[in-house]
Design a protein around this motif. Structure first.
Motif, PDB file in Angstrom:
ATOM      1  N   ARG A 194       0.808  -1.225   0.000  1.00 57.81           N
ATOM      2  CA  ARG A 194       0.000   0.000   0.000  1.00 57.81           C
ATOM      3  C   ARG A 194       0.835   1.266   0.000  1.00 57.81           C
ATOM      4  NH1 ARG A 194      -4.740   1.529   4.465  1.00 57.81           N
ATOM      5  NH2 ARG A 194      -5.303   3.567   3.535  1.00 57.81           N
ATOM      6  N   TYR A 195       1.917   1.282   0.772  1.00 55.67           N
ATOM      7  CA  TYR A 195       2.662   2.528   0.965  1.00 55.67           C
ATOM      8  C   TYR A 195       3.979   2.601   0.203  1.00 55.67           C
ATOM      9  CZ  TYR A 195      -0.649   3.186   4.783  1.00 55.67           C
ATOM     10  OH  TYR A 195      -1.798   3.319   5.518  1.00 55.67           O
ATOM     11  N   VAL A 196       4.458   1.463  -0.317  1.00 54.28           N
ATOM     12  CA  VAL A 196       5.706   1.472  -1.071  1.00 54.28           C
ATOM     13  C   VAL A 196       5.450   1.198  -2.556  1.00 54.28           C
ATOM     14  CG1 VAL A 196       7.988   0.431  -1.346  1.00 54.28           C
ATOM     15  CG2 VAL A 196       7.030   0.736   0.945  1.00 54.28           C
ATOM     16  N   THR A 197       4.713   0.124  -2.840  1.00 55.56           N
ATOM     17  CA  THR A 197       4.531  -0.290  -4.233  1.00 55.56           C
ATOM     18  C   THR A 197       3.521   0.588  -4.972  1.00 55.56           C
ATOM     19  OG1 THR A 197       5.030  -2.572  -3.614  1.00 55.56           O
ATOM     20  CG2 THR A 197       3.955  -2.209  -5.735  1.00 55.56           C
ATOM     21  N   THR A 198       2.298   0.629  -4.488  1.00 54.68           N
ATOM     22  CA  THR A 198       1.220   1.296  -5.225  1.00 54.68           C
ATOM     23  C   THR A 198       1.466   2.777  -5.479  1.00 54.68           C
ATOM     24  OG1 THR A 198      -0.376  -0.325  -4.398  1.00 54.68           O
ATOM     25  CG2 THR A 198      -1.251   1.752  -5.250  1.00 54.68           C
ATOM     26  N   PRO A 199       1.967   3.574  -4.514  1.00 56.26           N
ATOM     27  CA  PRO A 199       2.204   4.996  -4.817  1.00 56.26           C
ATOM     28  C   PRO A 199       3.157   5.238  -5.980  1.00 56.26           C
ATOM     29  CG  PRO A 199       2.257   4.628  -2.451  1.00 56.26           C
ATOM     30  CD  PRO A 199       2.218   3.269  -3.086  1.00 56.26           C
ATOM     31  N   GLN A 200       4.047   4.292  -6.237  1.00 55.04           N
ATOM     32  CA  GLN A 200       5.002   4.456  -7.336  1.00 55.04           C
ATOM     33  C   GLN A 200       4.539   3.780  -8.627  1.00 55.04           C
ATOM     34  OE1 GLN A 200       9.288   4.269  -5.994  1.00 55.04           O
ATOM     35  NE2 GLN A 200       8.348   3.259  -4.215  1.00 55.04           N
ATOM     36  N   TYR A 273      -6.304  10.727 -16.277  1.00 57.24           N
ATOM     37  CA  TYR A 273      -4.950  11.280 -16.290  1.00 57.24           C
ATOM     38  C   TYR A 273      -4.810  12.397 -15.260  1.00 57.24           C
ATOM     39  CZ  TYR A 273      -0.667  13.453 -17.940  1.00 57.24           C
ATOM     40  OH  TYR A 273       0.592  13.986 -18.003  1.00 57.24           O
ATOM     41  N   ALA A 274      -5.846  13.229 -15.138  1.00 54.28           N
ATOM     42  CA  ALA A 274      -5.815  14.291 -14.131  1.00 54.28           C
ATOM     43  C   ALA A 274      -5.748  13.706 -12.723  1.00 54.28           C
ATOM     44  CB  ALA A 274      -7.041  15.186 -14.284  1.00 54.28           C
ATOM     45  N   TRP A 275      -6.469  12.605 -12.506  1.00 52.10           N
ATOM     46  CA  TRP A 275      -6.467  11.974 -11.189  1.00 52.10           C
ATOM     47  C   TRP A 275      -5.105  11.360 -10.875  1.00 52.10           C
ATOM     48  CZ3 TRP A 275      -6.579   6.623  -9.576  1.00 52.10           C
ATOM     49  CH2 TRP A 275      -6.853   6.463  -8.213  1.00 52.10           C
ATOM     50  N   VAL A 276      -4.505  10.705 -11.876  1.00 51.37           N
ATOM     51  CA  VAL A 276      -3.176  10.108 -11.681  1.00 51.37           C
ATOM     52  C   VAL A 276      -2.136  11.192 -11.436  1.00 51.37           C
ATOM     53  CG1 VAL A 276      -1.329   8.837 -12.842  1.00 51.37           C
ATOM     54  CG2 VAL A 276      -3.674   8.020 -12.995  1.00 51.37           C
ATOM     55  N   THR A 277      -2.223  12.295 -12.173  1.00 58.44           N
ATOM     56  CA  THR A 277      -1.294  13.409 -11.975  1.00 58.44           C
ATOM     57  C   THR A 277      -1.445  13.995 -10.575  1.00 58.44           C
ATOM     58  OG1 THR A 277      -1.428  13.932 -14.334  1.00 58.44           O
ATOM     59  CG2 THR A 277      -0.539  15.629 -12.886  1.00 58.44           C
ATOM     60  N   TYR A 278      -2.681  14.094 -10.117  1.00 50.40           N
ATOM     61  CA  TYR A 278      -2.929  14.596  -8.759  1.00 50.40           C
ATOM     62  C   TYR A 278      -2.307  13.682  -7.721  1.00 50.40           C
ATOM     63  CZ  TYR A 278      -5.526  15.373  -4.435  1.00 50.40           C
ATOM     64  OH  TYR A 278      -5.859  15.572  -3.122  1.00 50.40           O
ATOM     65  N   ARG A 279      -2.439  12.367  -7.924  1.00 50.81           N
ATOM     66  CA  ARG A 279      -1.854  11.420  -6.980  1.00 50.81           C
ATOM     67  C   ARG A 279      -0.325  11.529  -6.981  1.00 50.81           C
ATOM     68  NH1 ARG A 279      -5.322   8.242  -3.721  1.00 50.81           N
ATOM     69  NH2 ARG A 279      -3.328   7.289  -3.233  1.00 50.81           N
ATOM     70  N   GLU A 280       0.267  11.732  -8.158  1.00 52.82           N
ATOM     71  CA  GLU A 280       1.711  11.846  -8.234  1.00 52.82           C
ATOM     72  C   GLU A 280       2.189  13.117  -7.531  1.00 52.82           C
ATOM     73  OE1 GLU A 280       4.294   9.943  -9.667  1.00 52.82           O
ATOM     74  OE2 GLU A 280       2.742   8.417  -9.515  1.00 52.82           O
ATOM     75  N   GLU A 281       1.471  14.227  -7.744  1.00 56.41           N
ATOM     76  CA  GLU A 281       1.851  15.467  -7.083  1.00 56.41           C
ATOM     77  C   GLU A 281       1.659  15.381  -5.576  1.00 56.41           C
ATOM     78  OE1 GLU A 281      -0.511  18.402  -8.966  1.00 56.41           O
ATOM     79  OE2 GLU A 281       0.743  18.513 -10.772  1.00 56.41           O
TER      80      GLU A 281
END
Length: 284
Positions: A194-200, A273-281
């Motif tokens: 949850r905290y290492v794999t998925t965020p990346q 794409y906007a949602w993924v970009t938000y998660r990355e930021e």
């Protein structure tokens, strides 16, 4: 300067081909969707074509089935691909044959896929033979509501392996040191996921999602060859509707349906794409 000219010499033919064979025909289709008639006598009618299209029962059936297929098949494909990629991450580097096995269904010719469907789900196919052997009533797999389940299974079989390879390419870029540090802090396997794999993995998941949707529409050609122009109503998809419009020379409705489908898919991809970009930021 000479290198720049060489670069343009390589790029310009490709851009010219895209312009002539992709962009201009697409703009012509968009223009046709807002007009009524043919040739120079076609009149601008605004959204009237879209209004009539949305009132068409066959289009609503095809659109509803297609969206239901996407809503069920794409999440299943992503979930299955992600799960397999997680479990096979440590094996993929050692067994190259494993990657070839996952890619085989994706590159299998359409004729071979149709033959496989016929062997499994025809009236005298393996599925009905098994049911008969077990003393159960046989089923009309391709001419009944079961055809939708067959189509989902076919899509998962063809697309999951390709999704696994896409996600594995993202998983192997995550440094092993991060997992070791998480283990030292007492993180469980779930917390590492949850905290290492998925965020990346958001960017990789987005790419896998795009290909999953593309493969979902490519999967319909097999079902079209199996079910024909007028299959069971549960698997009457947009591709069937568009093909019937083309066969009946109804280019106006064909253009309108194509533009509407493009708008729905393009808008959905922009939101994702906007949602993924938000998660990355947010991660940064």
């Amino acid at each position: 300067m000479k290198k720049l000219l060489k670069a343009y010499a390589l790029i310009v033919p490709l851009l010219a081909g895209c312009l002539v064979f992709t962009v201009l025909p697409f703009l012509s289709v968009v223009q046709s969707s807002f007009r009524y008639g043919s040739g120079g006598s076609a009149a601008f009618v605004g959204l009237e074509n879209f209004k009539k299209l949305l009132q068409n029962d066959m289009f609503r059936l095809a659109f509803g089935n297609s969206m239901r297929f996407l809503a069920l098949g794409v999440p299943l494909c992503l979930a299955l691909s992600y799960t397999l990629a997680i479990f096979l991450k440590d094996l993929a580097g050692r067994y190259r044959l494993l990657k070839a096995v996952f890619l085989f269904p994706y590159i299998m010719p359409v004729a071979g896929t149709v033959l496989l469907i016929d062997l499994l789900f025809s009236d005298h196919g393996a599925a009905n033979r098994l049911l008969f052997f077990l003393g159960l009533p046989v089923a009309d797999w391709l001419g009944s509501p079961y055809a939708f389940a067959v189509m989902i299974a076919l899509y998962l079989w063809k697309s999951t392996g390709y999704g696994v390879l896409l996600l594995l390419s993202g998983l192997i870029t995550i440094p092993r040191e991060q997992y070791e540090a998480a283990q030292m802090e007492g993180a469980t396997a779930w917390h590492q996921f949850r905290y290492v794999t998925t965020p990346q993995m958001w960017n990789s998941l987005f790419v896998a999602l795009v290909f999953a949707v593309v493969n979902a529409f490519k999967c319909f050609k097999e079902m079209f060859l199996v079910g024909g122009e007028h299959p069971n109503e549960h698997v009457y998809m947009l591709q069937h509707y568009l093909n019937n419009c083309f066969a009946n020379l109804n280019y106006q409705r064909l253009s309108t349906a194509s533009v509407l489908l493009f708008a729905v898919l393009f808008g959905s991809f922009l939101l994702l794409y906007a949602w993924v970009t938000y998660r990355e930021e947010k991660k940064l």
